[in-house]
Design a protein around this motif. Sequence first.
Motif, PDB file in Angstrom:
ATOM      1  N   PRO A   1      26.697 -26.764  69.017  1.00 50.73           N
ATOM      2  CA  PRO A   1      27.754 -27.515  68.319  1.00 50.73           C
ATOM      3  C   PRO A   1      28.730 -28.130  69.304  1.00 50.73           C
ATOM      4  CG  PRO A   1      28.209 -25.162  68.265  1.00 50.73           C
ATOM      5  CD  PRO A   1      26.920 -25.318  69.007  1.00 50.73           C
ATOM      6  N   PHE A   2      28.361 -28.150  70.584  1.00 48.48           N
ATOM      7  CA  PHE A   2      29.410 -28.583  71.545  1.00 48.48           C
ATOM      8  C   PHE A   2      29.252 -30.026  71.974  1.00 48.48           C
ATOM      9  CE2 PHE A   2      29.446 -24.071  71.661  1.00 48.48           C
ATOM     10  CZ  PHE A   2      30.809 -23.802  71.669  1.00 48.48           C
ATOM     11  N   ASN A   3      28.238 -30.722  71.478  1.00 48.85           N
ATOM     12  CA  ASN A   3      28.110 -32.086  72.020  1.00 48.85           C
ATOM     13  C   ASN A   3      28.443 -33.133  70.964  1.00 48.85           C
ATOM     14  OD1 ASN A   3      26.022 -31.664  70.350  1.00 48.85           O
ATOM     15  ND2 ASN A   3      24.553 -31.277  72.022  1.00 48.85           N
ATOM     16  N   HIS A   4      28.959 -32.656  69.785  1.00 54.41           N
ATOM     17  CA  HIS A   4      29.235 -33.710  68.800  1.00 54.41           C
ATOM     18  C   HIS A   4      30.650 -34.240  68.968  1.00 54.41           C
ATOM     19  CE1 HIS A   4      31.203 -30.342  66.761  1.00 54.41           C
ATOM     20  NE2 HIS A   4      31.931 -31.264  66.181  1.00 54.41           N
ATOM     21  N   MET A   5      31.436 -33.586  69.860  1.00 59.66           N
ATOM     22  CA  MET A   5      32.824 -34.042  70.011  1.00 59.66           C
ATOM     23  C   MET A   5      32.848 -35.317  70.847  1.00 59.66           C
ATOM     24  SD  MET A   5      35.320 -32.255  68.763  1.00 59.66           S
ATOM     25  CE  MET A   5      35.494 -30.704  67.870  1.00 59.66           C
ATOM     26  N   PRO A   6      33.456 -36.406  70.326  1.00 64.18           N
ATOM     27  CA  PRO A   6      33.581 -37.619  71.157  1.00 64.18           C
ATOM     28  C   PRO A   6      34.527 -37.329  72.329  1.00 64.18           C
ATOM     29  CG  PRO A   6      34.924 -37.810  69.172  1.00 64.18           C
ATOM     30  CD  PRO A   6      34.156 -36.523  69.057  1.00 64.18           C
ATOM     31  N   ASN A   7      34.374 -38.059  73.382  1.00 62.84           N
ATOM     32  CA  ASN A   7      35.241 -37.782  74.536  1.00 62.84           C
ATOM     33  C   ASN A   7      36.669 -38.216  74.269  1.00 62.84           C
ATOM     34  OD1 ASN A   7      33.922 -36.273  76.362  1.00 62.84           O
ATOM     35  ND2 ASN A   7      32.686 -37.991  77.090  1.00 62.84           N
ATOM     36  N   SER A   8      36.863 -39.501  73.883  1.00 65.90           N
ATOM     37  CA  SER A   8      38.242 -39.925  73.581  1.00 65.90           C
ATOM     38  C   SER A   8      38.527 -39.308  72.212  1.00 65.90           C
ATOM     39  CB  SER A   8      38.286 -41.448  73.497  1.00 65.90           C
ATOM     40  OG  SER A   8      37.415 -41.846  72.457  1.00 65.90           O
ATOM     41  N   TYR A  10      40.947 -37.942  69.170  1.00 70.35           N
ATOM     42  CA  TYR A  10      42.244 -38.015  68.512  1.00 70.35           C
ATOM     43  C   TYR A  10      42.318 -36.929  67.451  1.00 70.35           C
ATOM     44  CZ  TYR A  10      45.954 -39.329  65.368  1.00 70.35           C
ATOM     45  OH  TYR A  10      47.071 -39.291  64.594  1.00 70.35           O
ATOM     46  N   MET A  11      43.459 -36.213  67.391  1.00 72.28           N
ATOM     47  CA  MET A  11      43.631 -35.152  66.402  1.00 72.28           C
ATOM     48  C   MET A  11      44.701 -35.617  65.421  1.00 72.28           C
ATOM     49  SD  MET A  11      42.519 -32.030  66.029  1.00 72.28           S
ATOM     50  CE  MET A  11      42.997 -30.589  65.083  1.00 72.28           C
ATOM     51  N   ASP A  12      44.347 -35.598  64.137  1.00 75.69           N
ATOM     52  CA  ASP A  12      45.297 -36.026  63.111  1.00 75.69           C
ATOM     53  C   ASP A  12      46.373 -34.942  62.911  1.00 75.69           C
ATOM     54  OD1 ASP A  12      44.981 -36.823  59.549  1.00 75.69           O
ATOM     55  OD2 ASP A  12      46.695 -36.551  60.911  1.00 75.69           O
ATOM     56  N   PRO A  13      47.637 -35.256  63.203  1.00 78.12           N
ATOM     57  CA  PRO A  13      48.712 -34.241  63.105  1.00 78.12           C
ATOM     58  C   PRO A  13      48.822 -33.600  61.721  1.00 78.12           C
ATOM     59  CG  PRO A  13      49.507 -36.191  64.237  1.00 78.12           C
ATOM     60  CD  PRO A  13      48.140 -36.535  63.688  1.00 78.12           C
ATOM     61  N   SER A  14      48.280 -34.246  60.681  1.00 75.49           N
ATOM     62  CA  SER A  14      48.398 -33.616  59.350  1.00 75.49           C
ATOM     63  C   SER A  14      47.302 -32.546  59.182  1.00 75.49           C
ATOM     64  CB  SER A  14      48.227 -34.674  58.255  1.00 75.49           C
ATOM     65  OG  SER A  14      46.909 -35.192  58.353  1.00 75.49           O
ATOM     66  N   ASP A  15      46.333 -32.513  60.101  1.00 71.62           N
ATOM     67  CA  ASP A  15      45.246 -31.525  60.017  1.00 71.62           C
ATOM     68  C   ASP A  15      45.836 -30.138  60.337  1.00 71.62           C
ATOM     69  OD1 ASP A  15      41.879 -31.418  61.327  1.00 71.62           O
ATOM     70  OD2 ASP A  15      43.201 -29.755  60.754  1.00 71.62           O
ATOM     71  N   PRO A  16      45.654 -29.135  59.470  1.00 70.97           N
ATOM     72  CA  PRO A  16      46.228 -27.797  59.717  1.00 70.97           C
ATOM     73  C   PRO A  16      45.793 -27.236  61.067  1.00 70.97           C
ATOM     74  CG  PRO A  16      44.659 -27.753  57.887  1.00 70.97           C
ATOM     75  CD  PRO A  16      44.892 -29.171  58.216  1.00 70.97           C
ATOM     76  N   CYS A  17      44.636 -27.662  61.538  1.00 69.32           N
ATOM     77  CA  CYS A  17      44.161 -27.143  62.821  1.00 69.32           C
ATOM     78  C   CYS A  17      45.060 -27.641  63.951  1.00 69.32           C
ATOM     79  CB  CYS A  17      42.718 -27.617  63.020  1.00 69.32           C
ATOM     80  SG  CYS A  17      42.021 -27.183  64.611  1.00 69.32           S
ATOM     81  N   TYR A  18      45.722 -28.777  63.710  1.00 73.41           N
ATOM     82  CA  TYR A  18      46.539 -29.407  64.762  1.00 73.41           C
ATOM     83  C   TYR A  18      47.607 -28.430  65.253  1.00 73.41           C
ATOM     84  CZ  TYR A  18      49.517 -32.852  67.095  1.00 73.41           C
ATOM     85  OH  TYR A  18      50.259 -33.534  68.022  1.00 73.41           O
ATOM     86  N   ILE A 106      38.622 -24.529  66.918  1.00 69.81           N
ATOM     87  CA  ILE A 106      39.961 -24.454  67.525  1.00 69.81           C
ATOM     88  C   ILE A 106      39.874 -24.557  69.044  1.00 69.81           C
ATOM     89  CG2 ILE A 106      41.867 -22.843  67.975  1.00 69.81           C
ATOM     90  CD1 ILE A 106      41.524 -22.039  64.980  1.00 69.81           C
ATOM     91  N   ILE A 107      38.951 -23.798  69.633  1.00 70.72           N
ATOM     92  CA  ILE A 107      38.861 -23.808  71.104  1.00 70.72           C
ATOM     93  C   ILE A 107      38.476 -25.204  71.596  1.00 70.72           C
ATOM     94  CG2 ILE A 107      37.496 -22.952  73.057  1.00 70.72           C
ATOM     95  CD1 ILE A 107      39.551 -20.957  72.174  1.00 70.72           C
ATOM     96  N   LEU A 108      37.496 -25.809  70.915  1.00 63.71           N
ATOM     97  CA  LEU A 108      37.021 -27.121  71.357  1.00 63.71           C
ATOM     98  C   LEU A 108      38.097 -28.175  71.223  1.00 63.71           C
ATOM     99  CD1 LEU A 108      33.371 -27.357  70.307  1.00 63.71           C
ATOM    100  CD2 LEU A 108      34.385 -28.175  72.410  1.00 63.71           C
ATOM    101  N   ARG A 109      38.755 -28.176  70.049  1.00 67.44           N
ATOM    102  CA  ARG A 109      39.784 -29.207  69.833  1.00 67.44           C
ATOM    103  C   ARG A 109      40.966 -28.989  70.765  1.00 67.44           C
ATOM    104  NH1 ARG A 109      40.277 -30.463  63.475  1.00 67.44           N
ATOM    105  NH2 ARG A 109      38.168 -31.176  63.078  1.00 67.44           N
ATOM    106  N   ALA A 110      41.355 -27.745  70.946  1.00 63.95           N
ATOM    107  CA  ALA A 110      42.479 -27.462  71.865  1.00 63.95           C
ATOM    108  C   ALA A 110      42.115 -27.938  73.268  1.00 63.95           C
ATOM    109  CB  ALA A 110      42.791 -25.970  71.866  1.00 63.95           C
ATOM    110  N   ASN A 111      40.862 -27.685  73.652  1.00 62.54           N
ATOM    111  CA  ASN A 111      40.434 -28.091  74.988  1.00 62.54           C
ATOM    112  C   ASN A 111      40.491 -29.615  75.127  1.00 62.54           C
ATOM    113  OD1 ASN A 111      37.464 -28.079  76.984  1.00 62.54           O
ATOM    114  ND2 ASN A 111      39.490 -27.457  77.622  1.00 62.54           N
ATOM    115  N   LYS A 112      40.144 -30.309  74.037  1.00 57.83           N
ATOM    116  CA  LYS A 112      40.150 -31.780  74.083  1.00 57.83           C
ATOM    117  C   LYS A 112      41.584 -32.318  73.990  1.00 57.83           C
ATOM    118  CE  LYS A 112      35.623 -32.596  73.848  1.00 57.83           C
ATOM    119  NZ  LYS A 112      34.877 -33.293  74.894  1.00 57.83           N
ATOM    120  N   MET A 113      42.418 -31.647  73.183  1.00 59.08           N
ATOM    121  CA  MET A 113      43.784 -32.161  72.956  1.00 59.08           C
ATOM    122  C   MET A 113      44.655 -31.984  74.192  1.00 59.08           C
ATOM    123  SD  MET A 113      44.636 -30.650  69.241  1.00 59.08           S
ATOM    124  CE  MET A 113      46.386 -30.640  69.427  1.00 59.08           C
ATOM    125  N   ALA A 114      44.371 -30.908  74.954  1.00 59.68           N
ATOM    126  CA  ALA A 114      45.246 -30.612  76.108  1.00 59.68           C
ATOM    127  C   ALA A 114      45.236 -31.816  77.046  1.00 59.68           C
ATOM    128  CB  ALA A 114      44.734 -29.368  76.815  1.00 59.68           C
TER     129      ALA A 114
END
Length: 245
Positions: A1-8, A10-18, A106-114
């Motif tokens: 499940p780790f290669n479906h994340m696009p490189n650029s 964007y995380m939507d701030p309204s997403d609870p995961c944000y 969470i880990i993947l998005r946090a890693n991308k958002m940082a």
Amino acid sequence: PFNHMPNSFYMDPSDPCYEICQRVIKDMTRFGVCVLNNFLGRERGLMVLQEVLDMYNTGIFSRGQLVSSPGSTDAQTIRSDLITWIDGKETKCFYIRQLISQVDNIILRANKMANNGKMGDYVINGRTKAMVACYPGSGSHYVKHVDNPNKDGRCITAIYYLNLDWDVKRCGGLLRVFPEGTNQVADIAPIFDRMLFFWSDRRNPHEVQPAYSTRYAITLWYFDAHEREVALRNYKERGQPSSSK
Ligand SMILES: COc1ccc2cc(-c3cnc(C(=O)NCC(=O)O)c(O)c3)ccc2c1
Ligand SMILES: [Mn+2]
């Protein structure tokens, strides 16, 4: 499940995961440790617990890998947890599988958002299977250790605790982290529906103090792409008969 994340990314701030990802980035950057309470909510937490109890009662748990240590007579003096590894596709692991994908998210998005797409300068691209651990009470423990002392590729330890009504005074089983470079320790009770992240390397030696009730946890270790690639390459080279002889 780790290669479906696009490189650029964007995380939507309204997403609870944000919010959660921002919290993980902040705490991991500042403390190298992050505690999230009420991670799944009581309902789904109880479903995960039930699946773990069912697994435990089928007897598939085995003695944790005995970590040898100089001078220890009986291997039990090092650690006495029982473990089993699952990938979540097994039957009757539906809710454990949901937990795993929630943590992956969470880990993947946090890693991308940082900043610059990394958290702690890591590029996270994989993880171990889930290790379901049970410390069966009667003083079972794990002496102070580092999860990844020698760059095996693991960068984040993620532990989900399942212990209802856990009272450390009565039940023990405290996780004590000794963050490098400070005398401050982080005491983390293994309470129900608590999610814990910490850097797996020498920055976070930790111990599980003797537990006097049955203590369950599910652990995932996330890999840094580069460190893991180097570790696997070294492992293969060590495995080959050395051409220099
Ligand atoms: C090669 O085979 C194996 C198999 C299983 C292994 C399990 C651990 C381990 C490491 N840390 C903890 C821990 O710190 N738990 C903290 C807590 O529960 O609060 C723990 O429970 C278990 C280490 C090495 C292993 C090697
Ligand atoms: Mn550990």
